[in-house]
Design a protein around this motif. Structure first.
Motif, PDB file in Angstrom:
ATOM      1  N   ASP A 164     109.708 -54.942 -35.454  1.00 48.47           N
ATOM      2  CA  ASP A 164     108.884 -54.765 -36.649  1.00 48.47           C
ATOM      3  C   ASP A 164     107.560 -55.513 -36.491  1.00 48.47           C
ATOM      4  O   ASP A 164     106.496 -54.977 -36.781  1.00 48.47           O
ATOM      5  CB  ASP A 164     109.648 -55.261 -37.874  1.00 48.47           C
TER       6      ASP A 164
ATOM      7  N   GLU B 104     115.507 -56.003 -34.456  1.00 54.94           N
ATOM      8  CA  GLU B 104     114.661 -55.255 -35.380  1.00 54.94           C
ATOM      9  C   GLU B 104     113.486 -56.070 -35.908  1.00 54.94           C
ATOM     10  O   GLU B 104     112.380 -55.549 -36.025  1.00 54.94           O
ATOM     11  CB  GLU B 104     115.491 -54.726 -36.547  1.00 54.94           C
ATOM     12  N   THR B 105     113.686 -57.346 -36.216  1.00 56.62           N
ATOM     13  CA  THR B 105     112.575 -58.142 -36.755  1.00 56.62           C
ATOM     14  C   THR B 105     111.458 -58.313 -35.732  1.00 56.62           C
ATOM     15  O   THR B 105     110.279 -58.268 -36.089  1.00 56.62           O
ATOM     16  CB  THR B 105     113.055 -59.528 -37.242  1.00 56.62           C
TER      17      THR B 105
END
Length: 65
Positions: free
Chosen positions: A21, A17-18
């Motif tokens: 993102d 996810e990071t």
């Protein structure tokens, strides 16, 4: 209509996810800065079933509100 497509054209279906993102936000910010318009749409790179995950799909949907 201008849409972002990730910053480095990575396969987001395989990103944590990071990293996703980073790809999403930086692509959008780069386009908005250089074009001077709001970027509100997104297209997943590659367009194959493994080019996105349900997590990344929901992330994009949640950010579109």
């Amino acid at each position: 209509m201008i849409g972002s497509h990730t910053r480095t054209h990575r396969n987001v279906g395989h990103l944590v996810e990071t990293d996703f993102d980073f790809e999403l936000k930086n692509s959008q910010a780069h386009l908005e800065e250089h074009l001077g318009v709001s970027v509100r749409s997104f297209c997943f790179p590659f367009g194959t079933p493994d080019s996105f995950s349900m997590t990344s799909l929901h992330y994009v949907i949640d950010r579109s509100d």
